[in-house]
Design a protein around this motif. Structure first.
Motif, PDB file in Angstrom:
ATOM      1  N   VAL A   6     -70.933   9.026  -2.225  1.00  0.00           N
ATOM      2  CA  VAL A   6     -70.926   7.994  -3.278  1.00  0.00           C
ATOM      3  C   VAL A   6     -71.438   8.593  -4.583  1.00  0.00           C
ATOM      4  CG1 VAL A   6     -71.978   5.828  -4.042  1.00  0.00           C
ATOM      5  CG2 VAL A   6     -71.080   6.020  -1.726  1.00  0.00           C
ATOM      6  N   ARG A   7     -72.517   9.386  -4.504  1.00  0.00           N
ATOM      7  CA  ARG A   7     -73.068   9.995  -5.722  1.00  0.00           C
ATOM      8  C   ARG A   7     -72.048  10.930  -6.380  1.00  0.00           C
ATOM      9  NH1 ARG A   7     -77.415  12.969  -4.014  1.00  0.00           N
ATOM     10  NH2 ARG A   7     -76.615  14.947  -4.744  1.00  0.00           N
ATOM     11  N   ILE A   8     -71.359  11.718  -5.568  1.00  0.00           N
ATOM     12  CA  ILE A   8     -70.330  12.625  -6.097  1.00  0.00           C
ATOM     13  C   ILE A   8     -69.191  11.810  -6.723  1.00  0.00           C
ATOM     14  CG2 ILE A   8     -68.577  14.320  -5.462  1.00  0.00           C
ATOM     15  CD1 ILE A   8     -70.540  15.221  -3.221  1.00  0.00           C
ATOM     16  N   ALA A   9     -68.757  10.773  -6.033  1.00  0.00           N
ATOM     17  CA  ALA A   9     -67.665   9.932  -6.544  1.00  0.00           C
ATOM     18  C   ALA A   9     -68.072   9.247  -7.845  1.00  0.00           C
ATOM     19  CB  ALA A   9     -67.257   8.905  -5.495  1.00  0.00           C
ATOM     20  N   MET A  10     -69.316   8.761  -7.907  1.00  0.00           N
ATOM     21  CA  MET A  10     -69.800   8.101  -9.137  1.00  0.00           C
ATOM     22  C   MET A  10     -69.764   9.076 -10.317  1.00  0.00           C
ATOM     23  SD  MET A  10     -70.579   4.971  -8.800  1.00  0.00           S
ATOM     24  CE  MET A  10     -71.859   3.804  -8.546  1.00  0.00           C
ATOM     25  N   ASP A  11     -70.259  10.287 -10.085  1.00  0.00           N
ATOM     26  CA  ASP A  11     -70.235  11.290 -11.156  1.00  0.00           C
ATOM     27  C   ASP A  11     -68.805  11.530 -11.631  1.00  0.00           C
ATOM     28  OD1 ASP A  11     -72.976  11.582 -10.986  1.00  0.00           O
ATOM     29  OD2 ASP A  11     -72.900  13.454  -9.843  1.00  0.00           O
ATOM     30  N   GLU A  12     -67.901  11.651 -10.684  1.00  0.00           N
ATOM     31  CA  GLU A  12     -66.503  11.950 -11.020  1.00  0.00           C
ATOM     32  C   GLU A  12     -65.830  10.795 -11.756  1.00  0.00           C
ATOM     33  OE1 GLU A  12     -63.293  14.683 -11.046  1.00  0.00           O
ATOM     34  OE2 GLU A  12     -65.426  14.924 -10.706  1.00  0.00           O
ATOM     35  N   VAL A  13     -66.010   9.556 -11.298  1.00  0.00           N
ATOM     36  CA  VAL A  13     -65.342   8.438 -11.974  1.00  0.00           C
ATOM     37  C   VAL A  13     -65.957   8.166 -13.338  1.00  0.00           C
ATOM     38  CG1 VAL A  13     -64.506   7.315  -9.880  1.00  0.00           C
ATOM     39  CG2 VAL A  13     -66.663   6.590 -10.848  1.00  0.00           C
ATOM     40  N   PHE A  14     -67.270   8.356 -13.485  1.00  0.00           N
ATOM     41  CA  PHE A  14     -67.865   8.152 -14.803  1.00  0.00           C
ATOM     42  C   PHE A  14     -67.466   9.260 -15.770  1.00  0.00           C
ATOM     43  CE2 PHE A  14     -70.581   5.113 -12.605  1.00  0.00           C
ATOM     44  CZ  PHE A  14     -70.510   4.054 -13.502  1.00  0.00           C
ATOM     45  N   ARG A  15     -67.180  10.439 -15.242  1.00  0.00           N
ATOM     46  CA  ARG A  15     -66.710  11.538 -16.093  1.00  0.00           C
ATOM     47  C   ARG A  15     -65.265  11.304 -16.522  1.00  0.00           C
ATOM     48  NH1 ARG A  15     -63.944  16.227 -15.631  1.00  0.00           N
ATOM     49  NH2 ARG A  15     -63.564  16.035 -13.401  1.00  0.00           N
ATOM     50  N   ARG A  16     -64.428  10.843 -15.593  1.00  0.00           N
ATOM     51  CA  ARG A  16     -63.000  10.732 -15.874  1.00  0.00           C
ATOM     52  C   ARG A  16     -62.526   9.326 -16.183  1.00  0.00           C
ATOM     53  NH1 ARG A  16     -60.407  13.857 -10.956  1.00  0.00           N
ATOM     54  NH2 ARG A  16     -58.593  12.830 -11.807  1.00  0.00           N
ATOM     55  N   GLY A  17     -63.293   8.313 -15.843  1.00  0.00           N
ATOM     56  CA  GLY A  17     -62.883   6.919 -15.991  1.00  0.00           C
ATOM     57  C   GLY A  17     -62.475   6.494 -17.389  1.00  0.00           C
TER      58      GLY A  17
END
Length: 176
Positions: A6-17
């Protein structure tokens, strides 16, 4: 493990979202869905883990791929990106130039429009217009079931053909 995903996914979506015009609770939901789906894929493929890298590095790849997939699908659901060339006529209107410059720009836009419709293959035309309309490459690659490198090559070939045709018609010089 799920918390790490979840932490990895959060970082990725906030970076690319933001590039996909997604914000707020939708980003949070997308991250949780990607982490859950990645955990399912990891569980199914755990036998394939060879130990060439750290397990978390291997798992990280699944999360990033799930985020990419979900962002791509989301973009196509809400996108107003078009593959038509009607948008070309709006380019000079945005520039705020004098009438002569406007006329020259209109002439160049018409030449580019003609070059796009005559010099490019259907696939090159689709990729070129999508990129011009601002479709992210990850999304386009997902939609066309290809990869970024193939899209870069398609764009390179398309630009080369367009430049050659515009030079042959006298719209561009050999310099630059």
């Amino acid at each position: 493990m799920h918390a790490l995903l979840v932490r990895i996914a959060m970082d990725e979506v906030f970076r690319r979202g933001p590039r996909y015009r997604i914000s707020g609770p939708e980003l949070n939901d997308l991250a949780h869905q990607a982490a859950a789906d990645a955990l399912m894929r990891i569980t199914h493929k755990i036998q394939e883990f060879r130990g060439d890298a750290r397990f978390t590095t291997w798992a990280f790849r699944f999360v990033v791929l799930e985020v990419s997939s979900k962002l791509g699908r989301h973009f196509w659901r809400i996108s107003n990106a078009r593959f038509e060339l009607d948008e070309w006529a709006q380019i000079p209107d945005r520039s705020g130039t004098d009438p002569v410059s406007h006329w020259q720009a209109c002439e160049l836009v018409e030449a580019v429009r003609d070059a796009v419709s005559t010099a490019l293959s259907a696939h090159q035309r689709r990729v070129f217009t999508a990129v011009v309309n601002g479709v992210p490459l990850e999304t386009l690659a997902s939609e066309l079931q290809t990869n970024r490198n193939a899209l870069y090559k398609t764009m390179f070939d398309a630009r080369k053909k367009l430049r050659a045709q515009l030079m042959a018609q006298g719209h561009l010089s050999n310099a630059g």
